[in-house]
Design a protein around this motif. Structure first.
Motif, short mmCIF file in Angstrom:
data_model
loop_
_atom_site.label_atom_id
_atom_site.label_comp_id
_atom_site.label_asym_id
_atom_site.label_seq_id
_atom_site.Cartn_x
_atom_site.Cartn_y
_atom_site.Cartn_z
N MET A 1 53.19 27.14 -13.34
CA MET A 1 54.22 26.57 -14.17
C MET A 1 55.43 27.50 -14.16
O MET A 1 55.29 28.71 -14.22
N TRP B 1 59.80 28.05 -15.53
CA TRP B 1 60.66 27.78 -16.69
C TRP B 1 61.22 26.37 -16.66
O TRP B 1 61.52 25.79 -17.71
N ASP C 1 59.64 23.67 -15.83
CA ASP C 1 58.61 22.68 -16.15
C ASP C 1 58.50 22.50 -17.67
O ASP C 1 57.48 22.78 -18.29
N ASP D 1 55.58 20.30 -19.28
CA ASP D 1 54.27 20.96 -19.22
C ASP D 1 54.19 22.12 -20.21
O ASP D 1 53.17 22.32 -20.87
N ILE D 2 55.28 22.87 -20.31
CA ILE D 2 55.32 23.98 -21.27
C ILE D 2 55.17 23.47 -22.69
O ILE D 2 54.40 24.01 -23.49
N GLU E 1 51.52 22.39 -23.37
CA GLU E 1 50.61 23.53 -23.51
C GLU E 1 50.87 24.32 -24.79
O GLU E 1 49.94 24.81 -25.42
N LEU E 2 52.15 24.46 -25.17
CA LEU E 2 52.46 25.16 -26.43
C LEU E 2 51.94 24.38 -27.63
O LEU E 2 51.46 24.98 -28.59
N VAL F 1 55.52 31.31 -24.28
CA VAL F 1 55.57 30.67 -22.96
C VAL F 1 55.04 31.62 -21.90
O VAL F 1 54.23 31.25 -21.06
N ARG F 2 55.48 32.87 -21.94
CA ARG F 2 55.02 33.84 -20.94
C ARG F 2 53.51 34.11 -21.05
O ARG F 2 52.90 34.49 -20.06
N LEU G 1 51.23 31.84 -21.70
CA LEU G 1 50.44 30.67 -21.29
C LEU G 1 49.69 31.00 -20.01
O LEU G 1 50.23 31.63 -19.09
N PHE H 1 51.32 29.85 -16.68
CA PHE H 1 52.72 30.23 -16.48
C PHE H 1 52.79 31.40 -15.51
O PHE H 1 52.18 32.44 -15.72
#
Length: 79
Positions: free
Chosen positions: A1, A3, A5, A8-9, A12-13, A34-35, A37, A40
């Protein structure tokens, strides 16, 4: 993944932090989440932090000379 996407981010978050209101997250926490995940793998900076080299400075001496004021302006009337 990456930045870019964003969908999708977001999914997942939402799965990773279901009890958090997305409107109340500060940017630093969001970036760290995010980092963190598992899928990612984008090591680049987020797009909003990506910078480019500034344009070379250029001046046009004729335009600068045209803007120089050689005489005092008249007084501004007041009431």
């Amino acid at each position: 993944m990456k930045w870019t996407d964003i969908n999708d981010i977001a999914i997942e978050l939402a799965d990773a932090h279901p009890d958090v209101d997305p409107a109340k997250i500060n940017f630093v926490d969001l970036m760290n989440w995010v980092r963190a995940l598992p899928d990612f793998d984008d090591t680049d900076r987020p797009p909003c932090f990506a910078t480019r080299a500034p344009a070379a400075a250029a001046t046009n001496i004729d335009a600068v000379e045209m803007l120089n004021v050689c005489f005092a302006s008249p007084p501004v009337p007041t009431m």
